[in-house]
Design a protein around this motif. Structure first.
Motif, short mmCIF file in Angstrom:
data_model
loop_
_atom_site.label_atom_id
_atom_site.label_comp_id
_atom_site.label_asym_id
_atom_site.label_seq_id
_atom_site.Cartn_x
_atom_site.Cartn_y
_atom_site.Cartn_z
N GLY A 1 54.60 29.45 24.20
CA GLY A 1 54.03 30.78 24.08
C GLY A 1 54.82 31.82 24.85
N LEU A 2 55.36 31.42 26.01
CA LEU A 2 56.18 32.34 26.81
C LEU A 2 57.48 32.68 26.10
CD1 LEU A 2 55.74 30.98 30.45
CD2 LEU A 2 55.20 33.29 29.67
N GLU A 3 58.10 31.69 25.47
CA GLU A 3 59.34 31.95 24.74
C GLU A 3 59.11 32.88 23.55
OE1 GLU A 3 61.77 27.80 25.73
OE2 GLU A 3 60.45 27.89 23.99
N ILE A 4 57.96 32.72 22.90
CA ILE A 4 57.61 33.62 21.80
C ILE A 4 57.41 35.03 22.33
CG2 ILE A 4 55.87 34.17 20.05
CD1 ILE A 4 55.37 31.13 19.82
N ALA A 5 56.70 35.16 23.45
CA ALA A 5 56.48 36.48 24.07
C ALA A 5 57.82 37.13 24.43
CB ALA A 5 55.60 36.35 25.30
N GLU A 6 58.72 36.33 24.97
CA GLU A 6 60.05 36.84 25.34
C GLU A 6 60.80 37.34 24.09
OE1 GLU A 6 63.96 35.43 27.95
OE2 GLU A 6 62.67 33.92 27.03
N ALA A 7 60.73 36.56 23.01
CA ALA A 7 61.40 36.94 21.76
C ALA A 7 60.79 38.21 21.17
CB ALA A 7 61.32 35.79 20.75
N CYS A 8 59.47 38.34 21.25
CA CYS A 8 58.79 39.54 20.75
C CYS A 8 59.24 40.77 21.52
CB CYS A 8 57.27 39.38 20.86
SG CYS A 8 56.54 38.23 19.68
N LYS A 9 59.35 40.63 22.85
CA LYS A 9 59.79 41.75 23.67
C LYS A 9 61.24 42.11 23.35
CE LYS A 9 60.56 43.26 28.43
NZ LYS A 9 60.62 42.88 29.86
N LYS A 10 62.09 41.08 23.26
CA LYS A 10 63.52 41.29 23.01
C LYS A 10 63.75 41.99 21.67
CE LYS A 10 67.85 38.67 22.67
NZ LYS A 10 68.45 37.29 22.67
N ASN A 11 62.95 41.64 20.68
CA ASN A 11 63.13 42.18 19.33
C ASN A 11 62.20 43.36 19.02
OD1 ASN A 11 65.21 40.31 18.30
ND2 ASN A 11 63.63 38.76 18.64
N PHE B 1 52.63 32.95 35.50
CA PHE B 1 51.96 34.25 35.44
C PHE B 1 53.00 35.37 35.60
CE2 PHE B 1 49.49 37.77 37.26
CZ PHE B 1 48.42 37.80 36.39
N ASP B 2 53.95 35.18 36.53
CA ASP B 2 55.02 36.15 36.73
C ASP B 2 55.82 36.34 35.45
OD1 ASP B 2 54.34 36.58 39.35
OD2 ASP B 2 55.96 35.41 40.21
N GLN B 3 56.17 35.21 34.81
CA GLN B 3 56.96 35.28 33.57
C GLN B 3 56.17 36.01 32.48
OE1 GLN B 3 57.85 31.17 32.80
NE2 GLN B 3 59.80 31.25 33.87
N ALA B 4 54.89 35.71 32.40
CA ALA B 4 54.06 36.35 31.38
C ALA B 4 54.07 37.86 31.55
CB ALA B 4 52.62 35.82 31.46
N LYS B 5 53.93 38.34 32.78
CA LYS B 5 53.96 39.78 33.04
C LYS B 5 55.32 40.36 32.70
CE LYS B 5 51.41 42.15 34.80
NZ LYS B 5 50.46 43.11 34.15
N ALA B 6 56.38 39.64 33.03
CA ALA B 6 57.74 40.13 32.76
C ALA B 6 57.99 40.27 31.26
CB ALA B 6 58.77 39.19 33.38
N PHE B 7 57.33 39.44 30.46
CA PHE B 7 57.54 39.48 29.00
C PHE B 7 56.49 40.35 28.29
CE2 PHE B 7 59.36 34.93 29.49
CZ PHE B 7 60.58 35.46 29.92
N ASN B 8 55.81 41.20 29.06
CA ASN B 8 54.83 42.14 28.50
C ASN B 8 53.64 41.45 27.83
OD1 ASN B 8 56.31 44.32 29.37
ND2 ASN B 8 57.19 44.80 27.38
N VAL B 9 53.26 40.28 28.35
CA VAL B 9 52.07 39.61 27.83
C VAL B 9 50.85 40.44 28.22
CG1 VAL B 9 50.59 37.58 28.11
CG2 VAL B 9 53.06 37.30 27.77
N PHE B 10 49.95 40.70 27.27
CA PHE B 10 48.80 41.57 27.51
C PHE B 10 47.57 40.80 27.97
CE2 PHE B 10 51.05 45.09 25.82
CZ PHE B 10 50.31 46.22 26.12
N GLY B 11 47.48 39.51 27.63
CA GLY B 11 46.32 38.73 28.03
C GLY B 11 46.73 37.35 28.49
N TYR B 12 46.02 36.81 29.48
CA TYR B 12 46.34 35.49 30.03
C TYR B 12 45.00 34.83 30.35
CZ TYR B 12 49.20 32.16 32.79
OH TYR B 12 49.85 31.04 33.28
N ILE B 13 44.59 33.90 29.50
CA ILE B 13 43.26 33.31 29.62
C ILE B 13 43.35 31.80 29.86
CG2 ILE B 13 41.07 32.90 28.43
CD1 ILE B 13 41.48 35.34 26.81
N LEU B 14 42.56 31.32 30.79
CA LEU B 14 42.48 29.88 31.01
C LEU B 14 41.67 29.25 29.88
CD1 LEU B 14 41.84 29.74 34.86
CD2 LEU B 14 44.01 29.49 33.63
N LYS B 15 42.15 28.10 29.39
CA LYS B 15 41.52 27.50 28.19
C LYS B 15 40.05 27.18 28.39
CE LYS B 15 45.10 25.61 25.27
NZ LYS B 15 45.63 24.43 24.56
N GLU B 16 39.70 26.80 29.60
CA GLU B 16 38.30 26.43 29.81
C GLU B 16 37.35 27.62 29.67
OE1 GLU B 16 40.16 25.91 34.04
OE2 GLU B 16 40.87 25.96 31.99
#
Length: 210
Positions: free
Chosen positions: A62-72, A90-105
């Motif tokens: 999911g992080l790699e997809i977020a990175e690709a979305c930001k890059k493109n 979490f740091d990587q998610a913020k760096a890739f402009n991820v808007f939401g970060y939810i724990l599965k539980e």
């Protein structure tokens, strides 16, 4: 409630559960996938408003997809669902402009709130994540807020809304250089570390106090 959504998770039960739940709530699920490559291809092809992605999937995370979305410069806003509570992710998610970060539980009970926030351009992170981050640098202390000037508080509030330095400069009619100088002063006053995402994380976790 016609928000277009793509969902990807390599666990069929989780994928079906989220898809069925959101469909029953009136969301427009336009595609689903069980691996990262398929998920990214759907995002490129369908350009959904939101992509809800498992962090750990075959071929692409999911992080790699977020990175690709930001890059493109893809317009899709990414929400990650995960069992992972590591600060580094979490740091990587913020760096890739991820808007939401939810724990599965907490996915089912939090996903609607998360989507409504993200649609309005506001980031959303499971509150439980805060307790797994570095409390000494991220927890709000009243005296630290008092140390900030009115201009600095305004900038921190805008950072909590996921605004970039350029966005903030435009909104406040100041230069990007001035914004960056304020950011540096704020990081020093809050005694945060020098990771590029630390101030953003702090602002997001403490936005209710701003």
């Amino acid at each position: 409630m016609n928000t277009s959504i793509v969902i990807a998770d390599d666990h069929p039960l989780m994928l079906r559960g989220l898809t069925d739940f959101l469909t029953s709530k009136g969301y427009n699920i336009i595609g689903s996938a069980e691996d990262g490559n398929a998920a990214y291809n759907l995002i490129v092809k369908l350009k959904p408003e939101i992509a809800i992605l498992d962090i750990r999937m075959p071929y692409k995370t999911g992080l790699e997809i977020a990175e690709a979305c930001k890059k493109n410069n893809l317009p899709t806003k990414v929400i990650l669902i995960t069992f992972d509570k590591e600060e580094e992710l979490f740091d990587q998610a913020k760096a890739f402009n991820v808007f939401g970060y939810i724990l599965k539980e907490f996915a089912i009970e939090e996903i609607e709130t998360c989507i409504s926030q993200v649609i309005n351009g506001k980031p959303y992170f499971s509150e439980e994540i805060a307790s797994y981050l570095n409390a000494s640098t991220l927890n709000l202390k009243p005296e630290t807020l008092e140390a900030l000037t009115r201009a600095e508080l305004k900038i921190v509030k805008l950072i909590s809304e996921n605004k970039t330095s350029l966005d903030i400069a435009d909104e406040l009619s100041i230069s990007v250089r001035t914004v960056d100088k304020h950011r540096s002063n704020i990081v020093h006053k809050l005694e945060l570390d020098n990771k590029p995402t630390s101030l953003s994380i702090w602002a997001t976790l403490n936005k209710d106090f701003l």
